[in-house]
Design a protein around this motif. Structure first.
Motif, PDB file in Angstrom:
ATOM      1  N   ALA A  62      -5.505   9.831  -5.331  1.00  0.00           N
ATOM      2  CA  ALA A  62      -4.561   8.640  -4.671  1.00  0.00           C
ATOM      3  C   ALA A  62      -3.103   9.215  -4.907  1.00  0.00           C
ATOM      4  O   ALA A  62      -3.013   9.455  -6.398  1.00  0.00           O
ATOM      5  N   GLN A 168      -3.730  -1.169 -11.824  1.00  0.00           N
ATOM      6  CA  GLN A 168      -3.674  -2.467 -11.140  1.00  0.00           C
ATOM      7  C   GLN A 168      -3.275  -2.165  -9.461  1.00  0.00           C
ATOM      8  O   GLN A 168      -3.774  -2.665  -8.526  1.00  0.00           O
ATOM      9  N   LYS A 171      -6.110  -0.462  -7.813  1.00  0.00           N
ATOM     10  CA  LYS A 171      -7.171  -1.378  -7.454  1.00  0.00           C
ATOM     11  C   LYS A 171      -6.660  -2.343  -6.402  1.00  0.00           C
ATOM     12  O   LYS A 171      -7.529  -2.300  -5.247  1.00  0.00           O
ATOM     13  N   ASP A 172      -5.477  -2.653  -6.251  1.00  0.00           N
ATOM     14  CA  ASP A 172      -4.903  -3.264  -5.087  1.00  0.00           C
ATOM     15  C   ASP A 172      -4.948  -2.469  -3.925  1.00  0.00           C
ATOM     16  O   ASP A 172      -5.021  -3.119  -2.760  1.00  0.00           O
ATOM     17  N   ASP A 173      -4.751  -1.259  -3.937  1.00  0.00           N
ATOM     18  CA  ASP A 173      -4.973  -0.308  -2.897  1.00  0.00           C
ATOM     19  C   ASP A 173      -6.108   0.023  -2.282  1.00  0.00           C
ATOM     20  O   ASP A 173      -6.226   0.882  -1.513  1.00  0.00           O
ATOM     21  N   GLY A 174      -7.222  -0.469  -3.215  1.00  0.00           N
ATOM     22  CA  GLY A 174      -8.568  -0.337  -2.634  1.00  0.00           C
ATOM     23  C   GLY A 174      -9.037   0.942  -3.410  1.00  0.00           C
ATOM     24  O   GLY A 174     -10.054   1.591  -2.998  1.00  0.00           O
ATOM     25  N   HIS A 175      -8.435   1.495  -4.432  1.00  0.00           N
ATOM     26  CA  HIS A 175      -8.942   2.831  -4.981  1.00  0.00           C
ATOM     27  C   HIS A 175      -9.685   2.375  -6.285  1.00  0.00           C
ATOM     28  O   HIS A 175      -9.037   2.964  -7.506  1.00  0.00           O
ATOM     29  N   ARG A 176     -10.695   1.433  -6.372  1.00  0.00           N
ATOM     30  CA  ARG A 176     -11.277   1.123  -7.555  1.00  0.00           C
ATOM     31  C   ARG A 176     -11.878   2.352  -8.506  1.00  0.00           C
ATOM     32  O   ARG A 176     -11.672   1.989  -9.817  1.00  0.00           O
TER      33      ARG A 176
END
Length: 189
Positions: A62, A168, A171-176
């Motif tokens: 990402a 963070q 994670k917020d962008d969906g890249h856990r």
């Protein structure tokens, strides 16, 4: 987890790259990557030359914005980057034109990806003559792994506050998965 890889060869046809799904077979003689591709694919001829091939598996990746770095507010000396995880495997390929081997590889690959479905599809679900006709157009591929190397860029060059901000933001962008790598690599240093 990421079976789709870029198969890279350099042979009589020049430098060629194709995206191919692989499975891994382990045995007493080592690990072997298995796949199949179309007989008509020009890379098939180069694979038969038995020169080294490179298989590159790309994991999570990402873009990383400087806005996620707390140090941006402190001094502004930040730039965007890209975080990623890849695995590279090298080996001498073997092209396999054997109906039973190809059938087994197709069954194995399909079963691995259908196993979590409530009604998994299998090769036996299609008409046998159709599958036989499809298999006539492909060859199998084995690449015993001679060398394996993992590479990652997971903000490990950043101070801890920036790593936390990147994790963070990812994670917020969906890249856990990549956010987890950033946290994991931060605790390694």
């Amino acid at each position: 987890m990421h079976p789709l890889a870029t198969l890279i060869t350099s042979g009589s046809s020049g430098l060629i790259a194709n995206v191919v799904p692989f499975s891994l077979r382990t045995g007493p003689d080592g690990d072997v990557l298995c796949a199949h591709l179309a007989k008509a694919n020009e890379q098939t001829a180069d694979l038969s030359e038995q020169t080294a091939a490179l298989v590159m598996f790309q994991g999570p990746q990402a873009y990383v914005t400087p806005s996620w770095y707390p140090t941006k507010q402190e001094h502004g000396r930040v730039v965007p980057t890209w975080n990623y995880v890849i695995v590279q495997a090298w080996g001498i390929p073997r092209v396999i034109d054997d109906r039973e081997w190809i059938h087994d590889q197709l069954t194995e690959l399909t079963a691995a990806h259908e196993s979590k479905r409530t009604e998994p599809w299998s090769i036996e679900d299609a008409p046998k003559d159709f599958i036989e006709a499809q298999m006539k157009g492909i060859v199998g591929l084995e690449i015993p792994i001679d060398r394996l190397e993992g590479k990652w860029k997971a903000s490990q060059n950043q101070p801890i506050p920036n790593r936390i901000g990147v994790a963070q933001g990812l994670k917020d962008d969906g890249h856990r998965a990549l956010a987890t790598e950033v946290i994991t690599r931060a605790s390694d240093s």
